[in-house]
Structure formats: structure tokens, C-alpha cells
Design a protein around this motif. Structure first.
Motif, PDB file in Angstrom:
ATOM      1  N   LYS A 270       5.547 -61.800 -73.042  1.00 26.16           N
ATOM      2  CA  LYS A 270       4.447 -62.659 -73.458  1.00 26.16           C
ATOM      3  C   LYS A 270       3.550 -63.017 -72.284  1.00 26.16           C
ATOM      4  CE  LYS A 270       6.287 -64.736 -77.670  1.00 26.16           C
ATOM      5  NZ  LYS A 270       6.601 -66.002 -78.376  1.00 26.16           N
ATOM      6  N   ASP A 271       4.142 -63.243 -71.109  1.00 26.63           N
ATOM      7  CA  ASP A 271       3.380 -63.544 -69.898  1.00 26.63           C
ATOM      8  C   ASP A 271       4.279 -63.289 -68.695  1.00 26.63           C
ATOM      9  OD1 ASP A 271       4.993 -65.932 -69.421  1.00 26.63           O
ATOM     10  OD2 ASP A 271       3.758 -66.936 -70.918  1.00 26.63           O
ATOM     11  N   ILE A 272       3.720 -63.411 -67.480  1.00 26.49           N
ATOM     12  CA  ILE A 272       4.539 -63.109 -66.307  1.00 26.49           C
ATOM     13  C   ILE A 272       5.550 -64.211 -66.015  1.00 26.49           C
ATOM     14  CG2 ILE A 272       2.943 -61.488 -65.243  1.00 26.49           C
ATOM     15  CD1 ILE A 272       2.048 -63.686 -63.351  1.00 26.49           C
ATOM     16  N   GLY A 273       5.390 -65.380 -66.636  1.00 32.34           N
ATOM     17  CA  GLY A 273       6.429 -66.402 -66.540  1.00 32.34           C
ATOM     18  C   GLY A 273       7.709 -65.928 -67.200  1.00 32.34           C
ATOM     19  N   VAL A 274       7.579 -65.221 -68.320  1.00 33.65           N
ATOM     20  CA  VAL A 274       8.741 -64.628 -68.986  1.00 33.65           C
ATOM     21  C   VAL A 274       9.384 -63.582 -68.091  1.00 33.65           C
ATOM     22  CG1 VAL A 274       9.473 -63.175 -70.925  1.00 33.65           C
ATOM     23  CG2 VAL A 274       7.907 -65.086 -71.328  1.00 33.65           C
ATOM     24  N   LEU A 275       8.545 -62.779 -67.436  1.00 32.59           N
ATOM     25  CA  LEU A 275       9.086 -61.772 -66.518  1.00 32.59           C
ATOM     26  C   LEU A 275       9.839 -62.443 -65.367  1.00 32.59           C
ATOM     27  CD1 LEU A 275       9.398 -58.845 -65.693  1.00 32.59           C
ATOM     28  CD2 LEU A 275       7.107 -58.931 -64.660  1.00 32.59           C
ATOM     29  N   ALA A 276       9.345 -63.586 -64.906  1.00 37.06           N
ATOM     30  CA  ALA A 276      10.054 -64.345 -63.870  1.00 37.06           C
ATOM     31  C   ALA A 276      11.432 -64.764 -64.366  1.00 37.06           C
ATOM     32  CB  ALA A 276       9.236 -65.574 -63.468  1.00 37.06           C
ATOM     33  N   ASP A 277      11.513 -65.239 -65.602  1.00 40.30           N
ATOM     34  CA  ASP A 277      12.800 -65.641 -66.182  1.00 40.30           C
ATOM     35  C   ASP A 277      13.757 -64.454 -66.266  1.00 40.30           C
ATOM     36  OD1 ASP A 277      12.011 -68.280 -66.486  1.00 40.30           O
ATOM     37  OD2 ASP A 277      11.263 -67.975 -68.523  1.00 40.30           O
ATOM     38  N   ILE A 278      13.220 -63.288 -66.600  1.00 41.82           N
ATOM     39  CA  ILE A 278      14.055 -62.083 -66.660  1.00 41.82           C
ATOM     40  C   ILE A 278      14.613 -61.759 -65.283  1.00 41.82           C
ATOM     41  CG2 ILE A 278      13.981 -59.576 -66.978  1.00 41.82           C
ATOM     42  CD1 ILE A 278      11.989 -60.046 -69.270  1.00 41.82           C
ATOM     43  N   LEU A 279      13.755 -61.796 -64.264  1.00 36.43           N
ATOM     44  CA  LEU A 279      14.191 -61.453 -62.906  1.00 36.43           C
ATOM     45  C   LEU A 279      15.217 -62.441 -62.381  1.00 36.43           C
ATOM     46  CD1 LEU A 279      10.760 -60.470 -61.284  1.00 36.43           C
ATOM     47  CD2 LEU A 279      12.520 -58.955 -62.193  1.00 36.43           C
ATOM     48  N   LEU A 280      15.075 -63.712 -62.767  1.00 32.17           N
ATOM     49  CA  LEU A 280      15.998 -64.750 -62.301  1.00 32.17           C
ATOM     50  C   LEU A 280      17.268 -64.823 -63.145  1.00 32.17           C
ATOM     51  CD1 LEU A 280      13.380 -67.551 -61.575  1.00 32.17           C
ATOM     52  CD2 LEU A 280      14.692 -66.282 -59.870  1.00 32.17           C
ATOM     53  N   GLY A 281      17.350 -63.996 -64.186  1.00 33.27           N
ATOM     54  CA  GLY A 281      18.541 -63.974 -65.035  1.00 33.27           C
ATOM     55  C   GLY A 281      18.586 -65.083 -66.061  1.00 33.27           C
ATOM     56  N   GLY A 282      17.429 -65.729 -66.305  1.00 32.28           N
ATOM     57  CA  GLY A 282      17.400 -66.828 -67.270  1.00 32.28           C
ATOM     58  C   GLY A 282      17.395 -66.373 -68.713  1.00 32.28           C
ATOM     59  N   ILE A 283      16.926 -65.151 -68.951  1.00 40.55           N
ATOM     60  CA  ILE A 283      16.938 -64.590 -70.313  1.00 40.55           C
ATOM     61  C   ILE A 283      17.348 -63.130 -70.256  1.00 40.55           C
ATOM     62  CG2 ILE A 283      15.225 -66.158 -71.301  1.00 40.55           C
ATOM     63  CD1 ILE A 283      13.106 -64.076 -70.866  1.00 40.55           C
TER      64      ILE A 283
END
Length: 283
Positions: A270-283
Motif C-alpha cells: 500500500k505504501d513504503i511504510g508497509v514495506l518498512a514493516d515487512i523489512l522489520l519483521g512486523g508483518i
């Protein structure tokens, strides 16, 4: 853009099996700017989170834009005002890269530029001579100071045999006001008026820019990820360069376009904030 986001029921969608894990392992993230990181200079929610995430994880970040009307310094200053410090090697623009490419391939030339004073400065900085008459090369850029006189001159010069170069193929640039005519649209007017097709079209989706960024950062193409909001420039460029690709839905593309297009990213967020969550293992 909100409608596009609503078409994605989950925060992200994996279009290639295993893409999420492979992207998490990438060492270099190459980001488009307009429509991906911000719109008209205003960062999207989650943009700062993405930069912070890469810093925490020790991953490299390079901004790569087809915008061809600005200097590198103007971008560095703009990001600094947002609280983000970047080095000159973290900003790559189609305009500056075109100037450097022409110098490497043909040497210093007399160049007529359909463009702003900023991009004229960049061409002079790398070694070209910017002229108003009798050019060897005509370069069409994203010109917010466009006039009829500029189009007339460019048309006449390419008709007489000057090399016809376009910094990027984009027909429009996203803005808070709506789409703005970009270099591709301006070059189309010159092409139709002159009957001459461009000799060189630079910028995404040509893979040259991404290949250059990968080489300068000493990573393999499988360790790099291209992130952008346009299928036919950002994502296609990444695919042609052999990188992993992430499409964000904050700019031009939406899920309907993804479904209809033969160009498919490896992952949609949806946005690069979601990509950040993916990289940090949050989702």
C-alpha cells in the motif's frame, strides 16, 4: 490514490512466491521519489519510517528519479528540510545521468536544452556548453518553464540534424494538483512537429540508471530492490535490470492496472511504510 489503496484488501500482496523473504534480504533499495516517497514535496505517511528502517538494518538507500528539471543539491536540501540527510551519491536523476552519459559517449557537446536553469547548470557542470543557437544536441527535459519558443527552436534544430535526446519517457508527473506534462509529452510535440524520432531516450524504464546504481554500490542485482509507483517505468526498469521490484499504490498505479498489465512487480504494498514493516519483521 485512496481508491487504489482500497483495492488492495491486505497491506501487501506477493505476486511471486518467496518474494517477501528475498526482498527482506536485499542490501540496496532504489526508490522512486514522486508518487513513491512524497507527492509535491510532502512525504507520505510511512516514508520516514522506511528511511529509519533501512538505517536500523544497515541497508543502503538510493533515490532514483526520472525528474529531469532539478539539481542534485536541490534534492539534498529538500530532504534535509525533512530531517533526512543524504549524500550526493544517494540521489540519481535522469537529467544529470543524461548529461554524464552524453559526455562519456560523445565528449563535450554544444547542447540546446528544453529545460530549467537548474538542469542547464548540471549540463554545464559536467562539461557541456549550453547554447541557444547551432547546437549539436537537443535535450528535452521535464520543463516547468516551457514556452512555445523553446518547442519551436527544438523542432527546427532536430529537423536540421541535431541529435535528439529525451531525458525520460514519462508523459506526466504526479502532483497534488493532478498530472503535469512531463518530458515525454513535450518531446512528443517536437517529434510530431519535426517528423524526427528521438535518437536517445534515457531514464526509466531503460535499465542503464539502475545498473549504474547497482555497480556503484557494489551489490549484485539479486541483492537490489527497485521500489516505485509506476508499472511502465519503475517496475519495468527493475525487471529489465534484474532486480527485485515493489509497486506502491501511493502514486499512479492501482490494482486494476496491475491486473491488466503484462508488467508485474514481485510484491505490491500500500505504501513504503508497509514495506518498512515487512523489512522489520512486523508483518
Amino acid at each position: 490514490m485512496d481508491n487504489a489503496n482500497q483495492n488492495l484488501s491486505e497491506p501487501y500482496a506477493e505476486l511471486k512466491e518467496g518474494a517477501k523473504e528475498r526482498i527482506k534480504n536485499c542490501e540496496l533499495f532504489i526508490l522512486d521519489i514522486d508518487g513513491t516517497f512524497y507527492l509535491s514535496g510532502k512525504p507520505f505517511e510511512g516514508s520516514r519510517k522506511f528511511v529509519d528502517a533501512l538505517g536500523r538494518l544497515g541497508k543502503k538507500l538510493v533515490f532514483l528519479t526520472n525528474n529531469s528539471n532539478r539539481t542534485i543539491e536541490s534534492y539534498i536540501n529538500e530532504f534535509e528540510e525533512m530531517g533526512i540527510k543524504l549524500g550526493r551519491n544517494q540521489i540519481v536523476t535522469a537529467g544529470v545521468a543524461t548529461a554524464e552519459y552524453l559526455l562519456e559517449e560523445f565528449g563535450p557537446k554544444r547542447v540546446y536544452i528544453v529545460g530549467t536553469d537548474d538542469i542547464k547548470y548540471e549540463f554545464q557542470r559536467v562539461g557541456h556548453t549550453v547554447v541557444e543557437e547551432d547546437p549539436e544536441v537537443v535535450v528535452v527535459t521535464f520543463d516547468k518553464t516551457l514556452t512555445y519558443e523553446k518547442i519551436k527552436k527544438a523542432t527546427q534544430f532536430v529537423s536540421k540534424g541535431a541529435l535528439f535526446v529525451v531525458t525520460n519517457p514519462d508523459l506526466n508527473c504526479p502532483s497534488s494538483e493532478g498530472p503535469l506534462p512531463d518530458a515525454g509529452a513535450i518531446a512528443s510535440a517536437v517529434r510530431k512537429a519535426s517528423g524526427v524520432y528521438p535518437n536517445i531516450i534515457f531514464g526509466k524504464p531503460e535499465p542503464k540508471l539502475i545498473e549504474m546504481v547497482i555497480r556503484h554500490n557494489n551489490v549484485g542485482k539479486n541483492e537490489a530492490c527497485m521500489v516505485g509507483d509506476r508499472l511502465y517505468t519503475d517496475i519495468l526498469a527493475g525487471i529489465q535490470a534484474g532486480t527485485w521490484t515493489v509497486l506502491v499504490l501511493t502514486g499512479e498505479a492501482n490494482m486494476e492496472q496491475v491486473q491488466k498489465s503484462p508488467i508485474k512487480p514481485h510484491l505490491i504494498a500500500k505504501d513504503i511504510g508497509v514495506l518498512a514493516d515487512i523489512l522489520l519483521g512486523g508483518i
